[in-house]
Write a protein that holds these residues in place. Sequence first.
Motif, short mmCIF file in Angstrom:
data_model
loop_
_atom_site.label_atom_id
_atom_site.label_comp_id
_atom_site.label_asym_id
_atom_site.label_seq_id
_atom_site.Cartn_x
_atom_site.Cartn_y
_atom_site.Cartn_z
N PHE A 107 -0.67 -5.54 -9.37
CA PHE A 107 -0.72 -5.15 -8.19
C PHE A 107 -0.09 -3.65 -8.28
N VAL A 108 0.89 -3.43 -9.13
CA VAL A 108 1.50 -2.17 -8.97
C VAL A 108 0.56 -1.18 -9.62
N ASN A 109 -0.04 -1.70 -10.79
CA ASN A 109 -0.76 -0.49 -11.72
C ASN A 109 -2.44 -0.55 -11.08
N THR A 110 -2.48 -1.12 -9.84
CA THR A 110 -3.95 -0.90 -9.42
C THR A 110 -3.99 0.05 -8.04
N THR A 111 -4.92 0.69 -7.84
CA THR A 111 -4.93 1.63 -6.86
C THR A 111 -5.80 0.99 -5.68
N PHE A 112 -4.91 0.89 -4.50
CA PHE A 112 -5.92 0.07 -3.42
C PHE A 112 -6.19 1.19 -2.52
N ASN A 113 -7.40 1.06 -1.77
CA ASN A 113 -7.62 1.88 -0.76
C ASN A 113 -6.52 1.93 0.31
N TYR A 114 -6.45 3.18 1.01
CA TYR A 114 -5.35 3.23 2.22
C TYR A 114 -5.95 4.10 3.25
N LEU A 167 2.73 -1.86 7.52
CA LEU A 167 1.52 -1.31 6.78
C LEU A 167 0.60 -0.58 7.95
N ALA A 168 0.25 0.76 7.64
CA ALA A 168 -0.35 1.76 8.14
C ALA A 168 -1.80 1.09 8.90
N ARG A 169 -2.37 0.28 8.18
CA ARG A 169 -3.81 -0.36 8.79
C ARG A 169 -3.28 -1.36 9.85
N ARG A 214 0.30 -4.37 -3.09
CA ARG A 214 1.40 -3.42 -3.75
C ARG A 214 2.48 -3.44 -3.33
N VAL A 215 2.69 -3.33 -2.03
CA VAL A 215 4.09 -3.31 -1.42
C VAL A 215 4.93 -4.48 -1.71
N ALA A 216 4.33 -5.62 -1.60
CA ALA A 216 5.12 -6.90 -1.97
C ALA A 216 5.33 -7.02 -3.67
N ALA A 217 4.47 -6.53 -4.18
CA ALA A 217 4.75 -6.45 -5.75
C ALA A 217 6.21 -5.42 -6.06
N ILE A 218 6.02 -4.34 -5.47
CA ILE A 218 7.18 -3.43 -5.88
C ILE A 218 8.43 -3.97 -5.27
N ASN A 219 8.35 -4.61 -3.94
CA ASN A 219 9.65 -5.17 -3.46
C ASN A 219 10.01 -6.55 -4.22
#
Length: 463
Positions: free
Chosen positions: A437-444, A380-382, A452-457
């Motif tokens: 989690f996939v269909n929600t836009t999270f701040n980056y 994760l970038a953060r 989102r990362v875990a959901a796609i995984n």
Amino acid sequence: MAVYNYDVVVIGTGPAGEGAAMNAAKNGKRVAVIEAQQQVGGNCTHKGTIPSKALRHSVKQIMQFNTHRMFRDIGEPRWFSFPKVLERSQRVIEKQVQLRTGFYARNRVDVFFGHARFVDPNTVEVRDSHGVEFLKAQKVVIATGSRPYRPADVNFEHPRIYCSDSILTLSHTPRSLIIYGAGVIGSEYASIFSGLGVKVDLIDNRDRLLSFLDDEISDALSYHLRNNGVLIRHNEEYEKVETVDQGVVLHLKSGKKLKADAFLWCNGRSGNTQDLGLEHIGLEPNSRGQLKVDDHYRTEVDHIYAVGDVIGWPSLASAAYDQGRSASSDFLEDEDFRFIDDVPTGIYTIPEISSIGKTERELTEAQIPYEVGQAFFKTLARAQITGETAGMLKILFHRETLEVLGIHCFGDQASEIVHIGQAIMHQKGEANTLKYFVNTTFNYPTMAEAYRVAAINGLNRVF
């Protein structure tokens, strides 16, 4: 002899007592609270949650300073003594006391300081150095909390032997420390002292740390404690604790002898029901000093309630506050009453741990077809920006319906991150699935992006 009449009397001003008192007062009841210490806040504020978490935060900052590459350009790593680090927690305690004192004043709740003891089911005496006062009430809430269990064969009067309360009076920094008991409190203090450079032996009488956690999270905790120099000894029980010149020797039933500068007992807690006059109202605590309640927090005496650590599980400040509110909601006949049984864990080791819902072991035993979605913080970038790359977020979900079944987080801000998953787990229909989690836009960049990362995984494992 002064006698005062109230609608509600609450014994204890920790989170449970505060929750009950504030809810009753805001609903128009005349309320009094009784506190055995000289200031409000209970053991949570003065001996437990607040000082230990403030202490942890300071130690974590020291660890970051001593390991961060940028700070090495400024100067050499620094050593900080335990008493010096503890000073900050005292300032936090003072702010908490000021805040909570204001709560009682604004809500017109009378505060009595002294030892509470039942005279009869509707009368509580409050005794202090100035005399005795009697409080009569229609409803009574027992929220006296808990204290560390201290076995009679361990000399806690010795200056090198501590429990999880008295450790906060430690006036020096030991070079080595034995912690007996590897539950939540023992694991947290193992993190704190190892972070200060103390050699720590952590004695566990079970075969794995915090066995109620998901196995992978428990394993991660073990790894990081060991990586910080903690020696964990599983399946061990003490035989005796011996004091010698300049140290303490722990004799284990396995035949081992361990020597250290100091000894910290963290094995069990007892409800604060001693000398409460329970015999005058027909209540008897169990062997651990805890009171039995029904699913509305009523004791065997209908108008007397008990909440918080004094009733046992889950013994968390977060749950205690809600239990207090719920108990008062019951006798107020408020429709907002709920029994508190869905509580996230918050374990403030370094790194911290938080979880809610089912573990992999529980789902496997229940033969529920589940799958796993993972996000490792190092990706994760953060986390890369903050340097807090140790840890992961793990989502357990139903393989067919995609319903979220469990959230497990290990790493920086875990106890904050878990609440996003908690909120989604309580939704209905498709809102409680991995697709949210996939269909929600999270701040980056954020740590929340881990969902989102875990959901796609996880979806990649299914489709």
